[in-house]
Design a protein around this motif. Structure first.
Motif, PDB file in Angstrom:
ATOM      1  N   SER A  32       0.860  -1.177   0.000  1.00 14.45           N
ATOM      2  CA  SER A  32       0.000   0.000   0.000  1.00 14.45           C
ATOM      3  C   SER A  32       0.901   1.232   0.000  1.00 14.45           C
ATOM      4  CB  SER A  32      -0.919  -0.002   1.232  1.00 14.45           C
ATOM      5  OG  SER A  32      -0.158   0.084   2.428  1.00 14.45           O
ATOM      6  N   ARG A  74      -2.000  -3.482  -3.864  1.00 12.76           N
ATOM      7  CA  ARG A  74      -1.382  -4.514  -4.703  1.00 12.76           C
ATOM      8  C   ARG A  74      -1.038  -5.673  -3.780  1.00 12.76           C
ATOM      9  NH1 ARG A  74       2.832  -3.689  -9.418  1.00 12.76           N
ATOM     10  NH2 ARG A  74       0.846  -3.505 -10.482  1.00 12.76           N
ATOM     11  N   MET A  85       0.166 -11.502  -9.034  1.00 15.65           N
ATOM     12  CA  MET A  85       0.086 -10.117  -8.552  1.00 15.65           C
ATOM     13  C   MET A  85      -1.331  -9.621  -8.803  1.00 15.65           C
ATOM     14  SD  MET A  85       3.147  -9.491  -7.449  1.00 15.65           S
ATOM     15  CE  MET A  85       3.181  -7.738  -7.273  1.00 15.65           C
ATOM     16  N   ASP A  87      -3.968  -6.374  -8.368  1.00 19.18           N
ATOM     17  CA  ASP A  87      -4.303  -4.987  -8.061  1.00 19.18           C
ATOM     18  C   ASP A  87      -5.781  -4.955  -7.733  1.00 19.18           C
ATOM     19  OD1 ASP A  87      -1.722  -4.132  -8.621  1.00 19.18           O
ATOM     20  OD2 ASP A  87      -2.189  -3.701 -10.710  1.00 19.18           O
ATOM     21  N   ARG A 130      -7.155  -6.334 -11.506  1.00 16.90           N
ATOM     22  CA  ARG A 130      -6.177  -6.842 -12.472  1.00 16.90           C
ATOM     23  C   ARG A 130      -5.375  -7.941 -11.798  1.00 16.90           C
ATOM     24  NH1 ARG A 130      -1.235  -3.360 -14.936  1.00 16.90           N
ATOM     25  NH2 ARG A 130      -0.520  -3.674 -12.828  1.00 16.90           N
ATOM     26  N   GLU A 144      -1.239 -11.234 -18.163  1.00 14.73           N
ATOM     27  CA  GLU A 144      -2.488 -10.684 -17.625  1.00 14.73           C
ATOM     28  C   GLU A 144      -3.623 -11.693 -17.758  1.00 14.73           C
ATOM     29  OE1 GLU A 144      -3.582  -6.456 -17.761  1.00 14.73           O
ATOM     30  OE2 GLU A 144      -5.349  -7.161 -18.866  1.00 14.73           O
TER      31      GLU A 144
END
Length: 153
Positions: A32, A74, A85, A87, A130, A144
């Motif tokens: 953060s 994140r 990862m 988001d 994401r 992605e």
């Protein structure tokens, strides 16, 4: 095994692996930042209900204050050479605002119940926007798996 000897997983396999991690792992990294951009990174326990992640941290901790102020986060799940990862958008809930069954599920899965502590905690419900997943550099292309809150695979 050297990276060159490993075949990259398909995007569908990466999604399955990511969902498996979210369902079975207990801890993740939470990154953060304050409103003035000072970063903060901490490991926290989490619960995944198939749509959103739930974490809890003290209200006045750097992470708690950052998440409440920016509503952005994140997350890192997995190992550095096999990571997802995420988001996400953050919803802040007072500790008594979460339905009891959801809090009980969190406590049972993480072996941690912030509702029982004297230190003031908040819940932070995270909606993934994401998700990227890769196993070493060979999977960096097409990493992605989710964009704009929708799985793309």
């Amino acid at each position: 095994m050297p990276t060159s000897a490993i075949e990259p997983r398909s995007r569908a396999e990466r999604r399955l692996d990511t969902e498996h991690r979210l369902t079975h792992d207990v801890d993740l990294w939470v990154a953060s930042a304050s409103l003035d951009g000072v970063p903060y990174l901490v490991p926290l326990s989490f619960d995944w209900n198939g749509e959103r992640l739930l974490v809890a941290t003290p209200t006045d901790s750097p992470t708690g204050m950052n998440l409440a102020a920016t509503r952005a986060v994140r997350l890192g799940v997995g190992h550095t050479r096999d990571v997802s990862m995420i988001d996400g958008e953050v919803e802040v809930l007072e500790i008594d605002a979460l339905p009891q069954l959801r809090g009980d599920r969190f406590a049972a899965g993480t072996d941690f119940d912030p509702r029982a502590l004297a230190t003031p905690y908040r819940w932070f419900r995270i909606s993934p926007r994401r998700i990227h997943a890769w196993h070493e550099v060979i999977e960096m292309p097409d990493r992605e798996l989710m964009g704009d809150g929708r799985w793309s695979v």
